[in-house]
Design an enzyme around this catalytic site. Sequence first.
Site, PDB file in Angstrom:
ATOM      1  N   GLU A  91       0.836  -1.212   0.000  1.00  0.00           N
ATOM      2  CA  GLU A  91       0.000   0.000   0.000  1.00  0.00           C
ATOM      3  C   GLU A  91       0.868   1.259   0.000  1.00  0.00           C
ATOM      4  O   GLU A  91       0.558   2.240  -0.672  1.00  0.00           O
ATOM      5  CB  GLU A  91      -0.940  -0.031   1.212  1.00  0.00           C
ATOM      6  CG  GLU A  91      -1.981  -1.138   1.077  1.00  0.00           C
ATOM      7  CD  GLU A  91      -2.863  -1.285   2.300  1.00  0.00           C
ATOM      8  OE1 GLU A  91      -2.312  -1.544   3.388  1.00  0.00           O
ATOM      9  OE2 GLU A  91      -4.082  -1.141   2.178  1.00  0.00           O
TER      10      GLU A  91
ATOM     11  N   GLU B 124      -3.957  -9.446   3.815  1.00  0.00           N
ATOM     12  CA  GLU B 124      -4.690  -9.119   5.042  1.00  0.00           C
ATOM     13  C   GLU B 124      -5.838 -10.084   5.327  1.00  0.00           C
ATOM     14  O   GLU B 124      -6.137 -10.394   6.471  1.00  0.00           O
ATOM     15  CB  GLU B 124      -5.230  -7.682   4.951  1.00  0.00           C
ATOM     16  CG  GLU B 124      -4.180  -6.595   5.152  1.00  0.00           C
ATOM     17  CD  GLU B 124      -3.423  -6.222   3.882  1.00  0.00           C
ATOM     18  OE1 GLU B 124      -3.492  -6.979   2.891  1.00  0.00           O
ATOM     19  OE2 GLU B 124      -2.759  -5.171   3.887  1.00  0.00           O
TER      20      GLU B 124
HETATM   21  C1  3H9 Z   1      -1.497  -4.820   7.143  1.00  0.00           C
HETATM   22  O1  3H9 Z   1      -0.550  -4.539   6.466  1.00  0.00           O
HETATM   23  C2  3H9 Z   1      -2.659  -3.902   7.391  1.00  0.00           C
HETATM   24  C3  3H9 Z   1      -2.737  -2.746   6.442  1.00  0.00           C
HETATM   25  O2  3H9 Z   1      -3.406  -3.106   5.275  1.00  0.00           O
HETATM   26  C4  3H9 Z   1      -3.528  -1.619   7.018  1.00  0.00           C
HETATM   27  C5  3H9 Z   1      -2.986  -0.946   8.204  1.00  0.00           C
HETATM   28  C6  3H9 Z   1      -3.778   0.271   8.597  1.00  0.00           C
HETATM   29  N1  3H9 Z   1       4.030  -7.680  11.547  1.00  0.00           N
HETATM   30  O3  3H9 Z   1       7.002 -15.621   8.434  1.00  0.00           O
HETATM   31  P1  3H9 Z   1       8.390 -15.518   8.937  1.00  0.00           P
HETATM   32  C7  3H9 Z   1       7.421 -11.521  11.873  1.00  0.00           C
HETATM   33  S1  3H9 Z   1      -1.597  -6.303   7.959  1.00  0.00           S
HETATM   34  C8  3H9 Z   1       4.769  -8.098  12.592  1.00  0.00           C
HETATM   35  O4  3H9 Z   1       8.926 -16.637   9.739  1.00  0.00           O
HETATM   36  P2  3H9 Z   1       9.425 -15.560   6.269  1.00  0.00           P
HETATM   37  C9  3H9 Z   1       7.032 -12.937  12.239  1.00  0.00           C
HETATM   38  O5  3H9 Z   1       6.138 -12.959  13.314  1.00  0.00           O
HETATM   39  C10 3H9 Z   1      -0.112  -7.133   7.566  1.00  0.00           C
HETATM   40  N2  3H9 Z   1       5.610  -9.146  12.541  1.00  0.00           N
HETATM   41  O6  3H9 Z   1       9.432 -15.143   7.787  1.00  0.00           O
HETATM   42  C11 3H9 Z   1       8.378 -13.527  12.567  1.00  0.00           C
HETATM   43  O7  3H9 Z   1       8.742 -13.056  13.857  1.00  0.00           O
HETATM   44  P3  3H9 Z   1       9.620 -13.929  14.839  1.00  0.00           P
HETATM   45  C12 3H9 Z   1      -0.165  -7.766   6.243  1.00  0.00           C
HETATM   46  C13 3H9 Z   1       5.696  -9.791  11.375  1.00  0.00           C
HETATM   47  O8  3H9 Z   1      10.667 -15.021   5.693  1.00  0.00           O
HETATM   48  C14 3H9 Z   1       9.298 -12.863  11.562  1.00  0.00           C
HETATM   49  O9  3H9 Z   1       8.606 -11.679  11.137  1.00  0.00           O
HETATM   50  N3  3H9 Z   1       1.013  -8.541   6.038  1.00  0.00           N
HETATM   51  C15 3H9 Z   1       4.959  -9.413  10.257  1.00  0.00           C
HETATM   52  O10 3H9 Z   1       9.124 -17.000   6.147  1.00  0.00           O
HETATM   53  C16 3H9 Z   1       9.632 -13.719  10.367  1.00  0.00           C
HETATM   54  O11 3H9 Z   1       8.421 -14.191   9.797  1.00  0.00           O
HETATM   55  C17 3H9 Z   1       1.055  -9.858   6.242  1.00  0.00           C
HETATM   56  O12 3H9 Z   1       0.070 -10.477   6.572  1.00  0.00           O
HETATM   57  C18 3H9 Z   1       4.106  -8.296  10.367  1.00  0.00           C
HETATM   58  N4  3H9 Z   1       3.366  -7.847   9.336  1.00  0.00           N
HETATM   59  O13 3H9 Z   1       8.190 -14.786   5.637  1.00  0.00           O
HETATM   60  C19 3H9 Z   1       2.376 -10.515   6.023  1.00  0.00           C
HETATM   61  N5  3H9 Z   1       5.252 -10.262   9.241  1.00  0.00           N
HETATM   62  O14 3H9 Z   1      10.920 -14.140  14.146  1.00  0.00           O
HETATM   63  C20 3H9 Z   1       2.604 -11.576   7.043  1.00  0.00           C
HETATM   64  C21 3H9 Z   1       6.157 -11.122   9.721  1.00  0.00           C
HETATM   65  O15 3H9 Z   1       9.682 -13.120  16.085  1.00  0.00           O
HETATM   66  N6  3H9 Z   1       3.959 -12.072   6.965  1.00  0.00           N
HETATM   67  N7  3H9 Z   1       6.432 -10.844  11.004  1.00  0.00           N
HETATM   68  O16 3H9 Z   1       8.839 -15.215  14.997  1.00  0.00           O
HETATM   69  C22 3H9 Z   1       4.331 -13.041   6.116  1.00  0.00           C
HETATM   70  O17 3H9 Z   1       3.570 -13.506   5.299  1.00  0.00           O
HETATM   71  C23 3H9 Z   1       5.753 -13.523   6.216  1.00  0.00           C
HETATM   72  O18 3H9 Z   1       6.202 -13.254   7.505  1.00  0.00           O
HETATM   73  C24 3H9 Z   1       6.727 -12.911   5.208  1.00  0.00           C
HETATM   74  C25 3H9 Z   1       8.166 -13.382   5.574  1.00  0.00           C
HETATM   75  C26 3H9 Z   1       6.383 -13.385   3.806  1.00  0.00           C
HETATM   76  C27 3H9 Z   1       6.694 -11.385   5.275  1.00  0.00           C
END
Ligand code: 3H9
Length: 693
Positions: free
Chosen positions: A105, A125
């Site tokens: 975004e 999301e």
């Molecule tokens: C959003 O954006 C809302 C907006 O539209 C509007 C706002 C107003 N936040 O998965 P991994 C942490 S909602 C905080 O093992 P990978 C995860 O907990 C968001 N922490 O790595 C982990 O922590 P830890 C929309 C996050 O390389 C570490 O990062 N976005 C977030 O296999 C590593 O994660 C999503 O839904 C986050 N957003 O994959 C994306 N993301 O090491 C969700 C990750 O302490 N994330 N962490 O356990 C993913 O799909 C994967 O984490 C990603 C990396 C592909 C990014």
Amino acid sequence: MTAQYQVQDGVAVITLDNPPVNGLGHSTRLGIVEGMTRALDDEAVKAIVITGAGKAFSGGADIREFNTPKATQEPTLHSVIKVVEGSTKPVVAAIHTVAMGGGLELALGCNYRVAAKGAQIALPEVKLGILPGAGGTQRLPRVIGLEAALNMIVSGTAVPSEKLAGTKLFDEVVEGDVLPAAIQFAKNAGNAAGPHPKVRDLKVRHENADGFLAFARNTVSAVAKNFPAPLKCVEAVAASLKSFDEGLKIERAGFMELVTTPESRALRHAFFGERAASKIPDVPSDTPVRKIEKVAVIGAGTMGGGISMNFLNAGIPVIVLETKQEALDRGVATIRRNYENSAKKGKLTAEKVEQRMGLLSTTLSYDEIKDADLVIEAVFEEMGVKETVFKKLDEVMKPGAILASNTSTLDVNKIASFTKRPQDVVGMHFFSPANVMKLLEVVRGEKTGKDVLATVMQVAKKIKKTAVVSGVCDGFIGNRMIEQYSRQAGYLLDEGALPEQVDKAIEKFGFAMGPFRMGDLAGNDIGWAIRKRRAVDKPDIQYSKTADLLCELGRFGQKTGAGWYDYKPGDRKPYPNQQVNDMIVQHSKDLGITRRKISDEEIVERLVYALVNEGAKILEEGIASKASDIDMVYLTGYGFPIFRGGPMLYADQVGLYNVALAMSRYAKGYHGEAWQPAPLLTKLAAEGKGFNG
Ligand code: 3H9
């Protein structure tokens, strides 16, 4: 500050630097605005690039901030994007890897976007039970079209950047290093006359928007029954046909509504729970691991075969040991058939089938498995049999090999004691079918080495399992809890319910399958054998007799075409059976019980709270190190509805006070002794707290 600022050749580069994935938490948002202000104030700066350090451009909003004051503290993501979009100097997003959620975004608020080939682009999301709330539902359709945007937003699936090349989303998709390309692009843009394009100014066009949206609403409502977010996503994307500001208002309202739903809380809990499960409190993340390059599996039955497939799928060679050649041949043929069935469905190429089969070898001799790095025993569930196997393994396996048992109930400490290397022994409890089910309970014996645990957790990741560590107890986390659930299911029959009512009530709650259908699928004879063993080991534990009576009729479930229900050949649909229902009613009479009408609400409470109470005991005893581990076991291994987040989170959402109150009511009823509350539950309920803090 979690964003860096640098100027290169008249281009300001703002680098998001908030490991691990540059989540757009408050300090990062602040950093972007400060960087933008500096760049706009500096006359020498002609253009701006926003990029990310480390492994992501940005994984989106910081999910940990949701429902906390920081989430709405200025600058919000909206305000950040407003600053970026309102910039008088061109802003270019340089996306080298992941741009997800709020990260995408933010990029859409820039004038231009340059991405590296292979970068993962998503608005995921919906998987967290919300919708893109910082303009994603309005801007994405403006650059890739209504249909493509709706598909991406409703599914949350990541798309590689090159698939989106040629749309207005990307101005350039480059091979290799994206930052120099983006800086060059920014320089050119800085030298060009404005105004620079803004995504919000584009119009969404579609030949038959009403028809397409009606189709989307119907399809989405049919598949997303228990999830409010997907339909709200459709509505928000539909609003992109209106003016930008009107659409943004609709998106905002949808986001605010969804972010507080129990479904969103549950999905976020599962997201973090899955990642937290791999962290063991006293095993640091830098614990050295052993190399696992060759695996041996003892037993070529259903379990041994399924376990082997996990490793073959991950490219790890497997040698399977059996006592008879016929058993080996049968096992190998089953594995081949499974792969060929996948190939027929187009899920696997013929070449892959052969590649995987090529990694499989068999033997009748322990001598041939001795150099395996990990050996997993999947033999008959009886301590005497395990003793023979582990003594033999201790004798033959090379030093440093990990000796794992797939036992589902037996004492792993005792199994370890059959060897002179208990530090190398661990439980790896796979769930059937082992090649399909996500859950792996890793059972930590008293003497299991930390490096062994760390290695097994790493191996689990490689074979794509959700691994949860359990201490040693009868049934570990999952089966120990399910026993209480099954006991309640049986008592409900004694008191007045029939299998169909119980199954339907809990399936309506969201379980994939009720206890009686589950029993028929797994085989009622398995529970029968366990109860017979318990009658000797733990004669105090009581059960409804109905399940034994059923087995005495030879109704073992689907495999015999008859269990709690009847089954027709080739049809897994359960048909209620009058004889079974009569048997249940007669049994109540024999017990002197006047059957009563039991509400669905009571059924659900008794089944779920039985899980919760046992879960609380498991937590208190340290068998599970955190409540979310228990939830992960139930979400990935027992069909607990994900939109409820697992038994422990569900209890938190109901409120532990209310759970304890209901339990004390049931404690006064039939077999009230089963409702001895876990002290932890009583304590937390009194303190107004939850299992998950
Ligand atoms: C959003 O954006 C809302 C907006 O539209 C509007 C706002 C107003 N936040 O998965 P991994 C942490 S909602 C905080 O093992 P990978 C995860 O907990 C968001 N922490 O790595 C982990 O922590 P830890 C929309 C996050 O390389 C570490 O990062 N976005 C977030 O296999 C590593 O994660 C999503 O839904 C986050 N957003 O994959 C994306 N993301 O090491 C969700 C990750 O302490 N994330 N962490 O356990 C993913 O799909 C994967 O984490 C990603 C990396 C592909 C990014």
